[in-house]
Design a protein around this motif. Structure first.
Motif, PDB file in Angstrom:
ATOM      1  N   PHE A 151       0.905  -1.238   0.088  1.00  0.00           N
ATOM      2  CA  PHE A 151       0.011   0.086   0.126  1.00  0.00           C
ATOM      3  C   PHE A 151       0.945   1.162   0.051  1.00  0.00           C
ATOM      4  N   ILE A 152       1.877   1.257   1.040  1.00  0.00           N
ATOM      5  CA  ILE A 152       2.521   2.212   1.151  1.00  0.00           C
ATOM      6  C   ILE A 152       3.533   2.649  -0.277  1.00  0.00           C
ATOM      7  N   ALA A 153       3.982   1.509  -0.760  1.00  0.00           N
ATOM      8  CA  ALA A 153       4.935   1.576  -2.058  1.00  0.00           C
ATOM      9  C   ALA A 153       4.340   2.049  -3.266  1.00  0.00           C
ATOM     10  N   GLU A 154       3.215   1.661  -3.404  1.00  0.00           N
ATOM     11  CA  GLU A 154       2.124   1.696  -4.692  1.00  0.00           C
ATOM     12  C   GLU A 154       1.154   2.862  -4.748  1.00  0.00           C
ATOM     13  N   SER A 155       0.750   3.230  -3.307  1.00  0.00           N
ATOM     14  CA  SER A 155      -0.540   4.317  -3.255  1.00  0.00           C
ATOM     15  C   SER A 155      -0.111   5.524  -2.842  1.00  0.00           C
ATOM     16  N   LEU A 156       0.760   5.752  -1.913  1.00  0.00           N
ATOM     17  CA  LEU A 156       0.886   6.821  -1.256  1.00  0.00           C
ATOM     18  C   LEU A 156       1.409   8.300  -2.194  1.00  0.00           C
ATOM     19  N   ILE A 157       2.089   7.565  -3.306  1.00  0.00           N
ATOM     20  CA  ILE A 157       2.583   8.778  -4.511  1.00  0.00           C
ATOM     21  C   ILE A 157       1.533   9.298  -5.123  1.00  0.00           C
ATOM     22  N   TRP A 158       0.310   8.957  -4.938  1.00  0.00           N
ATOM     23  CA  TRP A 158      -1.078   9.439  -5.499  1.00  0.00           C
ATOM     24  C   TRP A 158      -1.575  10.825  -4.684  1.00  0.00           C
ATOM     25  N   SER A 211      16.944   0.758 -11.915  1.00  0.00           N
ATOM     26  CA  SER A 211      16.523   1.335 -10.540  1.00  0.00           C
ATOM     27  C   SER A 211      17.179   2.491 -10.011  1.00  0.00           C
ATOM     28  N   PHE A 212      18.275   3.136 -10.572  1.00  0.00           N
ATOM     29  CA  PHE A 212      18.723   4.273  -9.933  1.00  0.00           C
ATOM     30  C   PHE A 212      18.379   5.392 -10.759  1.00  0.00           C
ATOM     31  N   PRO A 213      18.112   6.558 -10.140  1.00  0.00           N
ATOM     32  CA  PRO A 213      17.428   6.655  -8.903  1.00  0.00           C
ATOM     33  C   PRO A 213      15.760   6.250  -9.180  1.00  0.00           C
ATOM     34  N   SER A 214      15.221   6.214  -7.772  1.00  0.00           N
ATOM     35  CA  SER A 214      13.883   5.662  -7.594  1.00  0.00           C
ATOM     36  C   SER A 214      12.951   6.841  -8.246  1.00  0.00           C
ATOM     37  N   ASP A 215      12.117   6.419  -9.182  1.00  0.00           N
ATOM     38  CA  ASP A 215      11.298   7.555  -9.787  1.00  0.00           C
ATOM     39  C   ASP A 215      10.267   7.855  -8.872  1.00  0.00           C
ATOM     40  N   HIS A 216       9.652   6.854  -8.159  1.00  0.00           N
ATOM     41  CA  HIS A 216       8.518   7.373  -7.177  1.00  0.00           C
ATOM     42  C   HIS A 216       9.101   8.442  -6.143  1.00  0.00           C
ATOM     43  N   LEU A 217      10.452   7.937  -5.429  1.00  0.00           N
ATOM     44  CA  LEU A 217      10.922   9.030  -4.513  1.00  0.00           C
ATOM     45  C   LEU A 217      11.395  10.318  -5.177  1.00  0.00           C
ATOM     46  N   THR A 218      11.845  10.278  -6.250  1.00  0.00           N
ATOM     47  CA  THR A 218      12.371  11.491  -6.989  1.00  0.00           C
ATOM     48  C   THR A 218      11.166  12.483  -7.157  1.00  0.00           C
ATOM     49  N   LEU A 219      10.016  11.737  -7.386  1.00  0.00           N
ATOM     50  CA  LEU A 219       9.025  12.784  -7.725  1.00  0.00           C
ATOM     51  C   LEU A 219       8.244  13.345  -6.468  1.00  0.00           C
ATOM     52  N   ILE A 220       8.256  12.573  -5.385  1.00  0.00           N
ATOM     53  CA  ILE A 220       7.721  12.786  -4.078  1.00  0.00           C
ATOM     54  C   ILE A 220       8.635  14.087  -3.662  1.00  0.00           C
ATOM     55  N   PRO A 222       8.673   6.428   4.616  1.00  0.00           N
ATOM     56  CA  PRO A 222       7.918   5.286   4.455  1.00  0.00           C
ATOM     57  C   PRO A 222       7.966   4.530   2.952  1.00  0.00           C
ATOM     58  N   VAL A 223       7.756   5.342   2.131  1.00  0.00           N
ATOM     59  CA  VAL A 223       7.743   4.933   0.642  1.00  0.00           C
ATOM     60  C   VAL A 223       9.069   4.374   0.488  1.00  0.00           C
ATOM     61  N   ALA A 224      10.282   5.234   0.794  1.00  0.00           N
ATOM     62  CA  ALA A 224      11.847   4.338   0.538  1.00  0.00           C
ATOM     63  C   ALA A 224      11.738   2.909   1.311  1.00  0.00           C
ATOM     64  N   TRP A 225      11.320   3.223   2.572  1.00  0.00           N
ATOM     65  CA  TRP A 225      11.461   1.844   3.466  1.00  0.00           C
ATOM     66  C   TRP A 225      10.711   0.935   2.526  1.00  0.00           C
ATOM     67  N   ALA A 226       9.310   0.948   2.245  1.00  0.00           N
ATOM     68  CA  ALA A 226       8.653  -0.001   1.350  1.00  0.00           C
ATOM     69  C   ALA A 226       9.090  -0.386   0.066  1.00  0.00           C
ATOM     70  N   ARG A 227       9.557   0.489  -0.634  1.00  0.00           N
ATOM     71  CA  ARG A 227      10.009  -0.253  -2.160  1.00  0.00           C
ATOM     72  C   ARG A 227      11.622  -0.969  -1.742  1.00  0.00           C
ATOM     73  N   ILE A 228      12.412  -0.675  -0.848  1.00  0.00           N
ATOM     74  CA  ILE A 228      13.339  -1.577  -0.210  1.00  0.00           C
ATOM     75  C   ILE A 228      12.720  -2.753   0.036  1.00  0.00           C
ATOM     76  N   PHE A 240      17.272  -0.329  -4.323  1.00  0.00           N
ATOM     77  CA  PHE A 240      18.439  -0.416  -3.296  1.00  0.00           C
ATOM     78  C   PHE A 240      18.587   0.706  -2.708  1.00  0.00           C
ATOM     79  N   PRO A 241      19.123   0.889  -1.233  1.00  0.00           N
ATOM     80  CA  PRO A 241      19.382   2.132  -0.617  1.00  0.00           C
ATOM     81  C   PRO A 241      19.754   3.169  -1.690  1.00  0.00           C
TER      82      PRO A 241
END
Length: 195
Positions: free
Chosen positions: A25-32, A96-105, A131-137, A143-144
């Motif tokens: 849920f955190i990895a896929e939904s919080l970005i919205w 995988s580098f860098p994470s698109d989800h976290l880059t956008l957020i 928490p999104v970073a944690w969930a995706r790892i 990767f970190p």
């Protein structure tokens, strides 16, 4: 070190269903929350605040473009491609580098942090990325080091957009505002959203 830290955070075999579902849920939904929040604030704000929202959107899109360029020139395999750890959600095989989800957020968050009016919102959004970073790892798709890369690209993109804001954002506002006023004219007349 990157792999060792990944294995510390990545789910262990037999991880509880609750933790896996929470992470998904955190990895896929919080970005919205990012686009939804920007839209809601836009509808209720005056033009000065909208200027900051457009700048944050541009920073986020620019950061994602930077990620694509990095991926073209330096392909970094995801953990499951390297046969490391446990992968609990399906993901395409792209860099995988860098994470698109976290880059956008974080690009949107940092852009808002650079604006006094939205500093608190920026901090909340930035912390939402943790928490999104944690969930995706945890789920095995990043990767970190991918997370660190996201912070750097996000910060750099927000900083560049902030420095060029006076040239970039007013022309965009002159295109977006008339279109918005036409599309939302009924809602504006009823007072449901701001002009």
């Amino acid at each position: 070190m990157n792999q060792s830290l990944f294995l510390l955070i990545n789910a262990a075999p037999g991880a509880s269903g609750f933790m896996v579902n929470l992470a998904v849920f955190i990895a896929e939904s919080l970005i919205w929350i990012v686009p939804a929040g920007l839209k809601i604030v836009w509808l209720r704000s005056a033009n000065l605040a909208r200027h900051a929202l457009v700048a944050a959107t541009v920073a986020g899109l620019f950061a994602l473009l930077v990620n694509q360029v990095i991926g073209l020139y330096w392909y970094h395999p995801r953990p499951f491609e390297a046969g490391i750890g446990l992968t609990l959600i399906p993901h395409v095989m792209d860099s995988s580098f860098p994470s698109d989800h976290l880059t956008l957020i974080w690009a949107v968050a940092i852009s808002l942090l650079l604006n006094k009016q939205f500093r608190l919102t920026g901090w909340v959004l930035f912390l939402l990325g943790v928490p999104v970073a944690w969930a995706r790892i945890y789920l095995g798709v990043h990767f970190p080091l991918d997370i660190l890369g996201a912070v750097l690209v996000a910060w750099g993109s927000a900083w560049i957009v902030k420095r060029k804001e006076h040239r970039l954002i007013p022309p965009l506002m002159s295109l977006i505002l008339p279109l918005y006023r036409i599309l939302f004219s009924g809602f504006i007349r009823r007072g449901w959203v701001r002009q």
